[in-house]
Write a protein that holds these residues in place. Structure first.
Motif, PDB file in Angstrom:
ATOM      1  N   SER A 190       0.829  -1.196   0.000  1.00  0.00           N
ATOM      2  CA  SER A 190       0.000   0.000   0.000  1.00  0.00           C
ATOM      3  C   SER A 190       0.864   1.247   0.000  1.00  0.00           C
ATOM      4  CB  SER A 190      -0.912   0.007   1.230  1.00  0.00           C
ATOM      5  OG  SER A 190      -1.565   1.255   1.353  1.00  0.00           O
ATOM      6  N   LYS A 191       0.469   2.225  -0.783  1.00  0.00           N
ATOM      7  CA  LYS A 191       1.208   3.478  -0.831  1.00  0.00           C
ATOM      8  C   LYS A 191       1.092   4.252   0.479  1.00  0.00           C
ATOM      9  CE  LYS A 191      -2.614   6.186  -2.747  1.00  0.00           C
ATOM     10  NZ  LYS A 191      -3.073   7.037  -3.866  1.00  0.00           N
ATOM     11  N   HIS A 192       0.139   3.864   1.328  1.00  0.00           N
ATOM     12  CA  HIS A 192      -0.058   4.562   2.604  1.00  0.00           C
ATOM     13  C   HIS A 192       0.982   4.156   3.648  1.00  0.00           C
ATOM     14  CE1 HIS A 192      -3.740   6.267   1.116  1.00  0.00           C
ATOM     15  NE2 HIS A 192      -4.299   5.087   0.950  1.00  0.00           N
ATOM     16  N   PHE A 193       1.863   3.218   3.317  1.00  0.00           N
ATOM     17  CA  PHE A 193       2.843   2.756   4.285  1.00  0.00           C
ATOM     18  C   PHE A 193       4.260   2.849   3.726  1.00  0.00           C
ATOM     19  CE2 PHE A 193      -1.109   0.559   5.384  1.00  0.00           C
ATOM     20  CZ  PHE A 193      -1.232   0.942   6.707  1.00  0.00           C
ATOM     21  N   GLY A 194       4.535   3.952   3.019  1.00  0.00           N
ATOM     22  CA  GLY A 194       5.872   4.181   2.505  1.00  0.00           C
ATOM     23  C   GLY A 194       6.776   4.819   3.548  1.00  0.00           C
ATOM     24  N   TYR A 195       7.944   5.239   3.118  1.00  0.00           N
ATOM     25  CA  TYR A 195       8.951   5.767   4.039  1.00  0.00           C
ATOM     26  C   TYR A 195       8.454   6.986   4.807  1.00  0.00           C
ATOM     27  CZ  TYR A 195      12.840   8.420   5.802  1.00  0.00           C
ATOM     28  OH  TYR A 195      13.653   9.155   6.633  1.00  0.00           O
ATOM     29  N   GLU A 196       7.825   7.937   4.114  1.00  0.00           N
ATOM     30  CA  GLU A 196       7.392   9.176   4.770  1.00  0.00           C
ATOM     31  C   GLU A 196       6.493   8.891   5.968  1.00  0.00           C
ATOM     32  OE1 GLU A 196       5.499  11.661   1.905  1.00  0.00           O
ATOM     33  OE2 GLU A 196       7.335  12.769   1.488  1.00  0.00           O
ATOM     34  N   LYS A 197       5.564   7.950   5.799  1.00  0.00           N
ATOM     35  CA  LYS A 197       4.635   7.634   6.884  1.00  0.00           C
ATOM     36  C   LYS A 197       5.341   6.868   8.000  1.00  0.00           C
ATOM     37  CE  LYS A 197       1.541   9.306   4.079  1.00  0.00           C
ATOM     38  NZ  LYS A 197       2.294   9.345   2.808  1.00  0.00           N
ATOM     39  N   ALA A 198       6.299   6.020   7.631  1.00  0.00           N
ATOM     40  CA  ALA A 198       7.066   5.287   8.648  1.00  0.00           C
ATOM     41  C   ALA A 198       7.849   6.255   9.523  1.00  0.00           C
ATOM     42  CB  ALA A 198       8.017   4.295   7.979  1.00  0.00           C
ATOM     43  N   ALA A 199       8.430   7.300   8.914  1.00  0.00           N
ATOM     44  CA  ALA A 199       9.180   8.290   9.684  1.00  0.00           C
ATOM     45  C   ALA A 199       8.259   9.034  10.647  1.00  0.00           C
ATOM     46  CB  ALA A 199       9.879   9.271   8.737  1.00  0.00           C
ATOM     47  N   VAL A 200       7.066   9.403  10.170  1.00  0.00           N
ATOM     48  CA  VAL A 200       6.115  10.116  11.028  1.00  0.00           C
ATOM     49  C   VAL A 200       5.736   9.262  12.236  1.00  0.00           C
ATOM     50  CG1 VAL A 200       3.764  11.031  11.164  1.00  0.00           C
ATOM     51  CG2 VAL A 200       5.189  11.555   9.183  1.00  0.00           C
ATOM     52  N   GLN A 201       5.356   8.009  11.989  1.00  0.00           N
ATOM     53  CA  GLN A 201       4.931   7.142  13.088  1.00  0.00           C
ATOM     54  C   GLN A 201       6.080   6.855  14.053  1.00  0.00           C
ATOM     55  OE1 GLN A 201       2.039   6.365  13.949  1.00  0.00           O
ATOM     56  NE2 GLN A 201       0.712   6.443  12.153  1.00  0.00           N
ATOM     57  N   ALA A 202       7.277   6.652  13.529  1.00  0.00           N
ATOM     58  CA  ALA A 202       8.413   6.317  14.385  1.00  0.00           C
ATOM     59  C   ALA A 202       8.754   7.463  15.327  1.00  0.00           C
ATOM     60  CB  ALA A 202       9.624   5.969  13.519  1.00  0.00           C
ATOM     61  N   PHE A 203       8.815   8.674  14.802  1.00  0.00           N
ATOM     62  CA  PHE A 203       9.198   9.804  15.644  1.00  0.00           C
ATOM     63  C   PHE A 203       8.049  10.264  16.541  1.00  0.00           C
ATOM     64  CE2 PHE A 203      12.466  10.068  12.334  1.00  0.00           C
ATOM     65  CZ  PHE A 203      13.582  10.125  13.141  1.00  0.00           C
ATOM     66  N   THR A 204       6.806  10.034  16.111  1.00  0.00           N
ATOM     67  CA  THR A 204       5.679  10.354  16.982  1.00  0.00           C
ATOM     68  C   THR A 204       5.624   9.405  18.170  1.00  0.00           C
ATOM     69  OG1 THR A 204       4.425  11.148  15.063  1.00  0.00           O
ATOM     70  CG2 THR A 204       3.181  10.721  17.057  1.00  0.00           C
ATOM     71  N   ALA A 205       5.918   8.129  17.921  1.00  0.00           N
ATOM     72  CA  ALA A 205       5.887   7.131  18.993  1.00  0.00           C
ATOM     73  C   ALA A 205       7.132   7.192  19.864  1.00  0.00           C
ATOM     74  CB  ALA A 205       5.746   5.729  18.394  1.00  0.00           C
ATOM     75  N   GLY A 206       8.281   7.503  19.260  1.00  0.00           N
ATOM     76  CA  GLY A 206       9.561   7.395  19.961  1.00  0.00           C
ATOM     77  C   GLY A 206      10.090   8.673  20.553  1.00  0.00           C
ATOM     78  N   SER A 207       9.252   9.660  20.782  1.00  0.00           N
ATOM     79  CA  SER A 207       9.701  10.895  21.426  1.00  0.00           C
ATOM     80  C   SER A 207       8.628  11.370  22.390  1.00  0.00           C
ATOM     81  CB  SER A 207      10.000  11.982  20.373  1.00  0.00           C
ATOM     82  OG  SER A 207       8.912  12.177  19.503  1.00  0.00           O
ATOM     83  N   ASN A 208       8.999  12.267  23.272  1.00  0.00           N
ATOM     84  CA  ASN A 208       8.072  12.710  24.313  1.00  0.00           C
ATOM     85  C   ASN A 208       8.095  14.222  24.469  1.00  0.00           C
ATOM     86  OD1 ASN A 208       8.914   9.757  25.308  1.00  0.00           O
ATOM     87  ND2 ASN A 208       6.884  10.257  26.085  1.00  0.00           N
ATOM     88  N   ASN A 209       7.032  14.739  25.036  1.00  0.00           N
ATOM     89  CA  ASN A 209       6.894  16.169  25.275  1.00  0.00           C
ATOM     90  C   ASN A 209       7.577  16.523  26.594  1.00  0.00           C
ATOM     91  OD1 ASN A 209       6.124  18.810  25.447  1.00  0.00           O
ATOM     92  ND2 ASN A 209       3.937  18.419  25.633  1.00  0.00           N
ATOM     93  N   PHE A 210       8.907  16.595  26.562  1.00  0.00           N
ATOM     94  CA  PHE A 210       9.642  16.859  27.799  1.00  0.00           C
ATOM     95  C   PHE A 210       9.351  18.255  28.342  1.00  0.00           C
ATOM     96  CE2 PHE A 210      12.680  17.658  24.282  1.00  0.00           C
ATOM     97  CZ  PHE A 210      12.966  18.997  24.493  1.00  0.00           C
ATOM     98  N   GLU A 211       8.932  19.184  27.468  1.00  0.00           N
ATOM     99  CA  GLU A 211       8.601  20.525  27.952  1.00  0.00           C
ATOM    100  C   GLU A 211       7.456  20.471  28.957  1.00  0.00           C
ATOM    101  OE1 GLU A 211       9.461  20.789  23.423  1.00  0.00           O
ATOM    102  OE2 GLU A 211       8.261  19.561  24.764  1.00  0.00           O
ATOM    103  N   LEU A 212       6.401  19.728  28.595  1.00  0.00           N
ATOM    104  CA  LEU A 212       5.253  19.605  29.484  1.00  0.00           C
ATOM    105  C   LEU A 212       5.636  18.856  30.756  1.00  0.00           C
ATOM    106  CD1 LEU A 212       2.245  19.932  30.087  1.00  0.00           C
ATOM    107  CD2 LEU A 212       1.840  17.812  28.802  1.00  0.00           C
ATOM    108  N   ALA A 213       6.396  17.778  30.618  1.00  0.00           N
ATOM    109  CA  ALA A 213       6.809  16.990  31.790  1.00  0.00           C
ATOM    110  C   ALA A 213       7.628  17.833  32.750  1.00  0.00           C
ATOM    111  CB  ALA A 213       7.603  15.766  31.337  1.00  0.00           C
ATOM    112  N   ILE A 214       8.540  18.637  32.219  1.00  0.00           N
ATOM    113  CA  ILE A 214       9.378  19.499  33.069  1.00  0.00           C
ATOM    114  C   ILE A 214       8.513  20.534  33.773  1.00  0.00           C
ATOM    115  CG2 ILE A 214      11.176  21.276  33.028  1.00  0.00           C
ATOM    116  CD1 ILE A 214      12.487  19.657  30.754  1.00  0.00           C
ATOM    117  N   ALA A 215       7.603  21.167  33.025  1.00  0.00           N
ATOM    118  CA  ALA A 215       6.763  22.206  33.616  1.00  0.00           C
ATOM    119  C   ALA A 215       5.899  21.648  34.746  1.00  0.00           C
ATOM    120  CB  ALA A 215       5.876  22.832  32.530  1.00  0.00           C
ATOM    121  N   VAL A 216       5.287  20.480  34.525  1.00  0.00           N
ATOM    122  CA  VAL A 216       4.420  19.886  35.547  1.00  0.00           C
ATOM    123  C   VAL A 216       5.246  19.396  36.730  1.00  0.00           C
ATOM    124  CG1 VAL A 216       2.767  18.045  36.031  1.00  0.00           C
ATOM    125  CG2 VAL A 216       2.664  19.269  33.854  1.00  0.00           C
ATOM    126  N   ALA A 217       6.432  18.824  36.473  1.00  0.00           N
ATOM    127  CA  ALA A 217       7.296  18.355  37.561  1.00  0.00           C
ATOM    128  C   ALA A 217       7.745  19.517  38.440  1.00  0.00           C
ATOM    129  CB  ALA A 217       8.507  17.627  36.984  1.00  0.00           C
TER     130      ALA A 217
END
Length: 390
Positions: free
Chosen positions: A305-332
């Motif tokens: 499927s064209k919906h699962f090419g490299y561009e989409k893999a990069a989006v999903q990988a970085f969306t899943a593999g990173s965190n909003n440390f700004e919010l975590a720091i502010a709340v902590a």
């Protein structure tokens, strides 16, 4: 009778393949290629300022906005503004009509709101069983889904920025509703920490999300369409954005210097615990990124499927593999205090996330040419020896 000889398929040699990979990397701007060493220098400079400059933390606390130092708030907004100006909002209605976006929204929700929190809690308990305060800070980072830096990682890895923007907006809305109950659940109930009296409410979290996403999002939309209306689409894309875009990376470096200057003394005085906190975070970022990237690749190869090419893999990988440390720091900081172990553990988030995720952008670009992606993804085309798309 003579027969016309058939042409044998040309198989790229090892040297040709290496050259194609080099062309991928040379397409990055000088700022992008220098980002990794620049980030490391910014971290070192920030810690040195925090250790050797007297009263730097008090100076940062002179002016605050919703409990966060104004210099940090400025850096975060500057970091996000150019990235959100580049998003082609005019194409979003068409993207939402695509059946593929709903599949990707489902994948993102699974990784961000089911798998991610459970993985971080498991890693925090497995690696920090005797450090409850640091473990709490790590869990707070795990509950904060990425809504800021993922846009920069996606941009560097040449992913689909429009898909990324949609997932960021959806995760932001969910974060307003879910961050408070998730944190209370996994720290007070699942974690069973008897001395934890974290006080979170939906209002504070919603305001934090508005600060780190709402302000730069509004600024990005206004900037994009104001420049477009006053000049032209060609001027916006070819003249304005190339000049305005680098401010995102400059904002990132500035923010890193300020944040590490803020915690410089605490980092040096607790260096042993700091290195222990590295372990669950490094494992988390690598595991989540690899799982999401591999899943999208597998789905693409399985369904063609064209919906699962490299561009989409990069989006999903970085969306899943990173965190909003700004919010975590502010709340902590708001919940436990700026000098607390919880705040320090949250601050270690960018110390680990930034170099790890920058490294993974290079891994993504490498795998983009090495792996066999499905046809149809606009940025998944092969790169020839001259560096142009086939």
């Amino acid at each position: 009778m003579s027969s016309t000889p058939t042409k044998e398929p040309i198989v790229p040699t090892a040297n040709e393949h290496v050259q194609k990979q080099a062309n991928l990397f040379t397409r990055l701007s000088i700022l992008d290629r220098m980002l990794t060493p620049a980030i490391l220098v910014a971290m070192i400079v920030g810690v040195l300022i925090g250790v050797y400059v007297q009263g730097v933390q008090a100076a940062f606390n002179t002016a605050t906005f919703h409990g966060v130092s104004i210099p940090i708030v400025i850096g975060l907004i500057v970091m996000m503004w150019p990235v959100l100006t580049k998003v082609q909002y005019e194409t979003l209605p068409q993207i939402f009509r695509s059946s593929g976006i709903w599949t990707h929204i489902g994948i993102s929700m699974l990784f961000n709101w089911v798998i991610g929190p459970l993985v971080m809690v498991g890693l925090a308990w497995a690696t920090l069983p005797d450090l409850p305060t640091y473990r709490t800070g790590v869990i707070m980072v795990g509950m904060a889904r990425c809504i800021a830096m993922v846009l920069i990682w996606c941009q560097l890895a040449q992913g689909d920025n429009d898909y990324c923007a949609i997932l960021v907006v959806i995760n932001s809305v969910l974060q307003i509703a879910l961050y408070s109950p998730y944190t209370l659940l996994f720290i007070n109930v699942v974690g069973g920490r008897a001395d934890s009296h974290i006080k979170l409410d939906y209002g504070n979290v919603a305001i934090s999300v508005l600060i780190y996403l709402g302000i730069p999002l509004a600024a990005g939309v206004v900037t994009r369409y104001t420049v477009w209306s006053l000049t032209s689409k060609e001027f916006l894309d070819k003249r304005f954005l190339p000049l305005f875009g680098p401010f995102a990376l400059l904002g990132l470096l500035y923010t890193i210097i300020v944040m590490f200057a803020y915690q410089g003394h605490h980092i040096v005085q607790n260096i042993g615990h700091v290195f222990r906190v590295f372990v669950p975070m490094i494992l988390y970022f690598v595991m989540m990124w690899s799982a999401a990237f591999g899943l999208v690749y597998w789905l693409g190869r399985r369904g063609r499927s064209k919906h699962f090419g490299y561009e989409k893999a990069a989006v999903q990988a970085f969306t899943a593999g990173s965190n909003n440390f700004e919010l975590a720091i502010a709340v902590a900081i708001a919940s436990y205090g700026v000098g607390s172990d919880e705040a320090l553990a949250a601050t270690i988030g960018p110390l680990v996330e930034v170099p790890v995720l920058v490294s993974l952008t290079w891994v993504a670009l490498y795998l983009r040419g090495r792996m066999h992606w499905t046809e149809g993804d606009s940025e998944a085309g092969r790169i020839d020896d001259a560096g142009s798309k086939e």
